[in-house]
Design a protein around this motif. Structure first.
Motif, mmCIF file in Angstrom:
data_model
loop_
_atom_site.group_PDB
_atom_site.id
_atom_site.type_symbol
_atom_site.label_atom_id
_atom_site.label_comp_id
_atom_site.label_asym_id
_atom_site.label_seq_id
_atom_site.Cartn_x
_atom_site.Cartn_y
_atom_site.Cartn_z
ATOM 1 N N SER A 200 1.029 -1.205 -0.284
ATOM 2 C CA SER A 200 -0.022 0.089 -0.162
ATOM 3 C C SER A 200 1.218 1.097 0.068
ATOM 4 C CB SER A 200 -1.004 -0.046 1.389
ATOM 5 O OG SER A 200 -0.448 -0.377 2.158
ATOM 6 N N TYR A 201 0.181 2.398 0.287
ATOM 7 C CA TYR A 201 0.931 3.469 -0.414
ATOM 8 C C TYR A 201 0.470 4.467 0.554
ATOM 9 C CZ TYR A 201 2.983 1.890 -4.402
ATOM 10 O OH TYR A 201 3.354 0.978 -5.784
ATOM 11 N N THR A 202 1.338 5.318 0.968
ATOM 12 C CA THR A 202 1.194 6.442 2.488
ATOM 13 C C THR A 202 1.841 7.644 2.011
ATOM 14 O OG1 THR A 202 1.515 4.951 3.575
ATOM 15 C CG2 THR A 202 1.901 7.111 4.806
ATOM 16 N N VAL A 203 1.863 8.789 2.145
ATOM 17 C CA VAL A 203 1.729 10.752 2.255
ATOM 18 C C VAL A 203 1.992 10.854 3.192
ATOM 19 C CG1 VAL A 203 1.275 12.358 1.150
ATOM 20 C CG2 VAL A 203 0.964 10.598 -0.950
ATOM 21 N N ALA A 204 2.910 11.228 3.424
ATOM 22 C CA ALA A 204 3.778 11.722 4.792
ATOM 23 C C ALA A 204 3.849 13.495 4.429
ATOM 24 C CB ALA A 204 4.851 11.626 5.499
ATOM 25 N N GLU A 205 3.839 14.119 5.535
ATOM 26 C CA GLU A 205 3.878 15.651 5.183
ATOM 27 C C GLU A 205 4.227 16.537 6.159
ATOM 28 O OE1 GLU A 205 0.186 18.813 3.960
ATOM 29 O OE2 GLU A 205 -0.404 17.529 3.471
ATOM 30 N N THR A 206 4.948 17.405 6.122
ATOM 31 C CA THR A 206 5.128 18.214 7.695
ATOM 32 C C THR A 206 6.364 19.265 7.076
ATOM 33 O OG1 THR A 206 6.407 18.516 9.285
ATOM 34 C CG2 THR A 206 7.145 17.533 7.624
ATOM 35 N N ASP A 207 5.633 20.491 7.663
ATOM 36 C CA ASP A 207 6.335 21.798 7.637
ATOM 37 C C ASP A 207 7.756 21.746 8.979
ATOM 38 O OD1 ASP A 207 4.919 22.412 10.429
ATOM 39 O OD2 ASP A 207 4.037 23.799 9.570
ATOM 40 N N ASN A 208 7.827 21.281 9.188
ATOM 41 C CA ASN A 208 9.061 20.555 10.166
ATOM 42 C C ASN A 208 9.828 19.762 10.442
ATOM 43 O OD1 ASN A 208 11.761 21.097 12.114
ATOM 44 N ND2 ASN A 208 9.765 21.796 13.689
ATOM 45 N N PRO A 209 10.633 18.819 9.615
ATOM 46 C CA PRO A 209 10.878 17.988 9.831
ATOM 47 C C PRO A 209 11.644 17.424 10.803
ATOM 48 C CG PRO A 209 12.566 19.029 8.233
ATOM 49 C CD PRO A 209 11.104 19.919 8.581
ATOM 50 N N PRO A 434 25.911 4.670 6.394
ATOM 51 C CA PRO A 434 26.663 3.634 5.809
ATOM 52 C C PRO A 434 26.254 4.442 4.778
ATOM 53 C CG PRO A 434 24.526 3.395 6.518
ATOM 54 C CD PRO A 434 24.617 4.397 7.291
ATOM 55 N N GLY A 435 27.136 3.732 3.487
ATOM 56 C CA GLY A 435 27.167 3.751 2.354
ATOM 57 C C GLY A 435 26.116 3.958 1.427
ATOM 58 N N MET A 436 25.583 4.690 0.599
ATOM 59 C CA MET A 436 23.894 4.460 0.101
ATOM 60 C C MET A 436 23.725 5.587 -1.610
ATOM 61 S SD MET A 436 21.532 6.524 3.055
ATOM 62 C CE MET A 436 22.199 7.421 3.619
ATOM 63 N N TRP A 437 22.825 4.883 -1.841
ATOM 64 C CA TRP A 437 22.691 6.053 -3.069
ATOM 65 C C TRP A 437 20.733 5.721 -2.449
ATOM 66 C CZ3 TRP A 437 20.336 2.817 -8.044
ATOM 67 C CH2 TRP A 437 19.735 1.739 -7.658
ATOM 68 N N ASP A 438 20.314 6.470 -4.465
ATOM 69 C CA ASP A 438 18.995 6.244 -4.383
ATOM 70 C C ASP A 438 18.225 7.604 -2.511
ATOM 71 O OD1 ASP A 438 17.366 6.131 -6.190
ATOM 72 O OD2 ASP A 438 16.255 3.674 -5.541
ATOM 73 N N MET A 439 18.812 8.234 -2.135
ATOM 74 C CA MET A 439 18.878 8.689 -1.196
ATOM 75 C C MET A 439 18.230 10.297 -2.014
ATOM 76 S SD MET A 439 21.860 9.976 1.015
ATOM 77 C CE MET A 439 23.719 10.303 0.395
ATOM 78 N N ASP A 440 17.488 11.128 -0.838
ATOM 79 C CA ASP A 440 16.747 12.091 -1.018
ATOM 80 C C ASP A 440 17.335 13.434 0.511
ATOM 81 O OD1 ASP A 440 15.884 11.328 -3.195
ATOM 82 O OD2 ASP A 440 13.616 10.533 -2.033
ATOM 83 N N ASN A 441 17.517 14.534 0.177
ATOM 84 C CA ASN A 441 17.798 15.061 0.400
ATOM 85 C C ASN A 441 16.888 16.492 0.932
ATOM 86 O OD1 ASN A 441 19.273 18.298 0.085
ATOM 87 N ND2 ASN A 441 19.897 16.686 -1.705
ATOM 88 N N VAL A 442 16.863 17.031 1.778
ATOM 89 C CA VAL A 442 15.852 17.877 2.788
ATOM 90 C C VAL A 442 17.289 19.175 3.328
ATOM 91 C CG1 VAL A 442 13.983 19.296 3.524
ATOM 92 C CG2 VAL A 442 14.129 17.733 1.454
ATOM 93 N N VAL A 443 16.974 20.233 2.542
ATOM 94 C CA VAL A 443 17.661 21.787 3.740
ATOM 95 C C VAL A 443 16.331 22.138 4.965
ATOM 96 C CG1 VAL A 443 19.322 23.211 4.359
ATOM 97 C CG2 VAL A 443 20.379 21.741 2.260
ATOM 98 N N SER A 444 16.563 22.298 5.845
ATOM 99 C CA SER A 444 15.217 22.884 6.618
ATOM 100 C C SER A 444 15.807 23.237 7.490
ATOM 101 C CB SER A 444 14.299 22.316 7.401
ATOM 102 O OG SER A 444 12.958 22.192 7.652
ATOM 103 N N ILE A 487 20.609 19.547 7.634
ATOM 104 C CA ILE A 487 20.873 18.800 6.306
ATOM 105 C C ILE A 487 19.719 17.424 6.853
ATOM 106 C CG2 ILE A 487 21.731 17.290 4.609
ATOM 107 C CD1 ILE A 487 23.592 19.555 4.473
ATOM 108 N N TYR A 488 18.857 16.533 6.115
ATOM 109 C CA TYR A 488 18.387 15.709 5.951
ATOM 110 C C TYR A 488 18.167 14.679 5.294
ATOM 111 C CZ TYR A 488 15.364 18.842 10.035
ATOM 112 O OH TYR A 488 15.547 19.368 10.696
#
Length: 517
Positions: A200-209, A434-444, A487-488
Motif C-alpha cells: 500500500s501507499y502512504t503520503v506523509a507531510e510536515t512543515d518541520n522535519p 552507511p554508504g547508500m544510493w538513491d536517497m533524497d535530501n531536504v535542507v530545513s 541537512i536531512y
C-alpha cells in the motif's frame, strides 16, 4: 568571474548588516526607572584593540577582528581562533585616551602566567589568555573602569559536519520496513511518498522535519506509481505511472492524469517541468512543459537526446538543483551522474539555462548513479586575513559506481556545479552512516534560541561558545534567535537495493553556535 565577485560581495554585505544593527543596540544603556540615559565616561574608553603578529601562534594573528562593547565592558573576537591555538603568550595592542594615567592588566587562572602587568610601562609584554584577563583604565580625572579581554578559541572544529547518532529517526511510514520512498520539498511542506511493506501507499507531510510530527495519510492510487519519479513543481506534485503522467494539487492525496506516459522526469526548472519522452523509435527526447495555473502542462520545446546530448543521463541522475541570482537573466539548473542510454554510468555534471544543456565538468566526480546534490553552505578564509566568509556550496553525497561499490566520499562545489573537489576529512560523513544510493535530501532551517535547542535535537558540545552570528539573527528582548539550516537525508538503498528505513540529520558546527549580542 564578475558574477562570482558580485555574489561574494553581496554575501559579505549581508553578513555585515547584523553587526551594524547590534552595534546600534549597544550604543547606550537605558535606566528603565528614569527618564535619562546613563552615559559612560569617554576618558576611560578603549578606542582600539588588536593583537601583534606572531606566525608561530597563527598566520594572520594581527588581522583578527575584535569588537569593543563599551556598555558591557567586554572586548572579544566574534570569529574564534582555530581549535588548539596557543594563547598563553599573546601581545595585545590597546588604544585609549591620552588622559589615561594607569592601565593595569590582571591575569587569573592562566596555564602559564598569572598576576599583573603595567601596560603603560610594558606594552610589549605577553599576556596569558588561557585564563581570565582584565584591564583597568584610570584617567587623570579619577574615573576608572575594568574591561574583560576575551580571546575566544574554538573547542571543536567549527567547519566540520556534525551528525549525532541521536539524530537518526525512521522514515514517516505507517508500518515498519517500507519498500520505497521519495521525499521532496513542495513550498513550505516536506512531502514523503512511501510504499509500505504490504504494497500500500502512504503520503506523509510536515512543515518541520526536526519535529518528527508528520501528517500520514493512506492513499489509494488509481495507477501503479513509479515512486522515485515524484517531483514538485510550481506548487503541484507530478509522478509517473506505467502509462501516464499524473498530477496532484493536495500533496499527493489525490491524483489526475495529465498526458501520455514518459520515460522519466528530470525535475523542475522554475515553473517548468522537464521530462524525458519516448519520442519516436529513433530515441528519447528532453521535453519542457510550462505548468499552467490548474496544474496542466503546456508544451514549450524539446531536444533530441542524441548527437550533442548523447552522453546525457536518462535515469539515476541526481536531483535537479536550480538557482538564480539578480545578476542572471534566467535560472541555471544542475544535475550530476546517472546512467546514459547506452548503460554507461556518467561522471559528468550538466547545466541547463532554459535554452540548452551543456557539460559543466567531466571527470571531477567519480562516475556515480543515485547520488544526491545538497544546496548548503561552507566557509572560506581570504588569504592574509583572519575572517571567514559564507558561500553557497553544493555538496554531492552517496551514489554507487558501475561495479556496485557505494560512494562514501562527500564532494563540494563552490561555483554552483562548474567544479567539484573532494571535501576535507572534517566535511566527510561519519563512519556510522552507511554508504547508500538513491536517497533524497531536504535542507530545513529551524529557529533556534541561545542555549535552547528544539526537542529531539542533540546538544552540541560547544554550544556554550558564542563566536559566530548568522545573517538571519533577530533580537527578542534579551533572547537571541537565529536560523540554523540542517541537512536531512531520507532513505537510500544498500548495494543490494534494500531501502534503509532512516532519516539522518546533520549540520556544520559553526551554524549551531549562538550569535553574539
Amino acid at each position: 568571474m564578475q558574477k562570482n565577485t558580485l555574489k561574494a560581495l553581496r554575501y559579505i554585505a549581508l553578513m555585515l548588516l547584523p553587526m551594524f544593527a547590534l552595534a546600534a543596540c549597544n550604543e547606550k544603556t537605558e535606566d528603565k526607572d528614569a527618564d535619562t540615559y546613563y552615559t559612560l565616561p569617554t576618558d576611560v574608553a578603549i578606542t582600539g584593540y588588536s593583537l601583534n603578529a606572531n606566525t608561530k601562534v597563527l598566520k594572520g594573528l594581527d588581522s583578527v577582528y575584535f569588537s569593543i562593547d563599551l556598555d558591557k565592558a567586554v572586548v572579544f573576537n566574534a570569529d574564534s581562533l582555530p581549535k588548539g591555538t596557543d594563547v598563553t603568550k599573546i601581545v595585545p595592542k590597546i588604544s585609549y585616551s591620552s588622559y589615561i594615567s594607569s592601565a593595569v592588566i590582571e591575569m587569573t587562572g592562566g596555564k602559564v602566567r598569572t598576576g599583573s602587568v603595567d601596560y603603560k610601562k610594558q606594552p610589549g609584554d605577553s599576556i596569558d589568555f588561557s585564563g581570565r584577563v582584565t584591564i583597568t583604565l584610570t584617567s587623570t580625572s579619577g574615573n576608572s573602569r575594568a574591561y574583560e579581554l576575551k580571546l575566544n578559541v574554538h573547542q571543536t572544529e567549527p567547519d566540520s559536519l556534525s551528525w549525532g547518532k541521536t539524530a537518526l529517526s525512521a522514515l514517516p511510514s505507517r508500518s515498519a520496513a517500507p519498500l520505497a520512498q521519495r521525499t521532496v520539498q513542495n513550498g513550505d511542506k516536506v512531502v514523503c511518498m512511501l510504499q509500505e511493506a504490504d504494497g500500500s501507499y502512504t503520503v506523509a507531510e510536515t512543515d518541520n522535519p526536526a519535529s518528527n510530527q508528520w501528517q500520514k495519510t493512506a492513499v489509494s492510487l488509481p495507477f501503479t506509481p513509479r515512486v522515485r519519479t515524484l517531483t514538485a513543481c510550481a506548487g503541484y506534485l507530478y509522478m509517473l505511472g506505467e502509462e501516464w503522467l499524473y498530477v496532484s494539487a493536495d500533496n499527493g492525496k489525490n491524483w489526475n492524469k495529465t498526458s501520455g506516459g514518459y520515460y522519466n522526469i528530470v525535475g523542475a526548472y522554475d515553473s517548468s517541468l522537464l521530462v524525458i519522452d519516448y519520442g519516436t523509435p529513433s530515441g528519447l527526447y528532453m521535453v519542457r512543459f510550462d505548468v499552467q495555473p490548474d496544474g496542466s502542462l503546456k508544451y514549450v520545446d524539446s531536444d533530441y537526446i542524441g548527437e550533442e546530448l548523447a552522453d546525457f543521463p536518462v535515469e539515476d541522475f541526481t536531483n535537479l538543483y536550480c538557482y538564480q541570482s539578480k545578476w542572471m537573466q534566467s535560472p541555471l539548473a544542475v544535475l550530476a551522474g546517472g546512467v546514459t542510454q547506452d548503460g554507461k554510468v556518467s561522471d559528468k555534471v550538466w547545466g541547463y539555462d532554459g535554452n540548452s544543456w551543456v557539460v559543466l565538468s567531466s571527470g571531477q566526480l567519480p562516475a556515480l548513479r543515485g547520488a544526491t546534490l545538497i544546496p548548503y553552505y561552507s566557509y572560506l578564509k581570504p588569504s592574509g586575513v583572519w575572517m571567514y566568509n559564507e558561500y553557497s556550496t553544493l555538496l554531492l553525497a552517496g551514489g554507487m559506481d558501475s561495479e556496485g561499490k557505494l560512494n562514501k566520499d562527500l564532494y563540494l562545489s563552490y561555483n554552483n556545479g562548474v567544479g567539484f573537489s573532494k571535501g576535507s576529512e572534517l566535511m566527510q560523513l561519519p563512519s556510522f552512516i552507511p554508504g547508500m544510493w538513491d536517497m533524497d535530501n531536504v535542507v530545513s532551517s529551524v529557529s533556534m534560541q541561545q542555549s535552547v535547542l528544539p526537542q529531539g535535537w542533540t546538544q552540541m558540545p560547544d554550544a556554550e561558545l558564542k563566536p559566530w552570528f548568522r545573517v538571519q539573527t533577530t533580537l527578542d528582548g534579551t533572547t537571541v534567535k537565529w536560523e540554523c539550516p540542517y541537512i536531512y537525508l531520507f532513505g537510500g538503498r544498500d548495494a543490494d537495493g534494500k531501502l534503509y528505513d532512516t532519516v539522518w540529520r546533520g549540520v556544520i558546527n559553526r551554524l549551531t553556535f549562538s550569535p553574539i549580542i
